[in-house]
Design an enzyme around this catalytic site. Structure first.
Site, PDB file in Angstrom:
ATOM      1  N   HIS A   1       0.672  -1.075  -0.059  1.00  0.00           N
ATOM      2  CA  HIS A   1       0.182   0.041  -0.001  1.00  0.00           C
ATOM      3  C   HIS A   1       0.963   1.180   0.009  1.00  0.00           C
ATOM      4  CE1 HIS A   1      -3.218   2.645   1.085  1.00  0.00           C
ATOM      5  NE2 HIS A   1      -2.609   3.049   2.157  1.00  0.00           N
TER       6      HIS A   1
ATOM      7  N   GLU B   1       8.880   1.668  -2.646  1.00  0.00           N
ATOM      8  CA  GLU B   1       8.007   0.460  -2.436  1.00  0.00           C
ATOM      9  C   GLU B   1       8.823  -0.634  -2.948  1.00  0.00           C
ATOM     10  OE1 GLU B   1       3.487   1.247  -3.438  1.00  0.00           O
ATOM     11  OE2 GLU B   1       4.694   1.941  -5.025  1.00  0.00           O
TER      12      GLU B   1
END
Ligand code: GRF
Length: 193
Positions: free
Chosen positions: A110, A180
């Protein structure tokens, strides 16, 4: 023993690429045994094929109920007997029909901090808040998906990322994506190595 990963990806697949690169260089003691996408045009599928990894397109049919699609998806994933199912840019919500039948732990990436900005366009929303002077940091997290909650579940790893009103959306997006890639690989190392 090497971990078996099935990656679910709907789009570009840069996170998938980071995982595959980490596997092929033995940074991550795992193998991506299949990549499944709900989108036949996903660049992620081509990345898998280029790496010699099974690429499966499983699109939701017109009028198909979400729970029926999720049952099909779970059966498709389960045939690879993965240690972990990795949602890396997977853009469909998964119902209990998937989670109860898939038979393996599911983890999700996320692009925001735990408890913040659930749902779509998290990066854009964080940036918009920074421009308004309402936010100075966002982040990214990897978490288990125990239930139908959107972007919630036990956190495996997270990282803070600064954001300011001076950042362009492009600059901030690039920073989040780079963070990420590292975070997801680090989380999988934690789980698999
Ligand atoms: C990532 O930012 C992920 O967190 C979000 O979608 C993006 C996927 O990027 N859910 P990619 O397809 O891995 O390049």
């Amino acid at each position: 023993m090497t971990g078996r990963l099935v990656v679910l990806a709907s789009g570009t697949g840069t996170n998938l690429q980071a995982i595959m690169d980490a596997c092929s260089t033995n940074v991550l003691a795992a193998d991506v045994v299949a990549v499944i996408s709900n989108n036949g045009d996903a660049r992620a599928l081509q990345r898998a094929r280029d790496a010699g990894i099974e690429a499966v397109c499983l699109e939701k049919e017109q009028g198909e109920l979400r729970r029926d699609y999720d049952t099909r998806l779970a059966a498709c994933v389960a045939q690879y007997v993965p240690d972990y199912v990795v949602l890396a840019g997977w853009m469909l919500l998964l119902s209990a029909n998937f989670l109860d039948h898939v038979g393996s732990p599911v983890i999700n990436l996320h692009p925001a901090l735990p408890g913040e900005l659930p749902g779509v366009n998290s990066i854009e929303r964080a940036h918009a808040e920074a421009v308004l002077g309402e936010r100075v940091r966002s982040g990214a997290m990897v978490h288990f998906v125990p239930d139908e909650g959107v972007d919630t579940g036990p956190v495996i790893a997270s990282v803070e990322i600064a954001v300011s009103a001076q950042d362009s959306l492009e600059e901030f997006t690039k920073r989040v994506h780079e963070a990420e890639h590292k975070l997801l690989v680090d989380a999988l190392i934690q789980l698999c190595n």
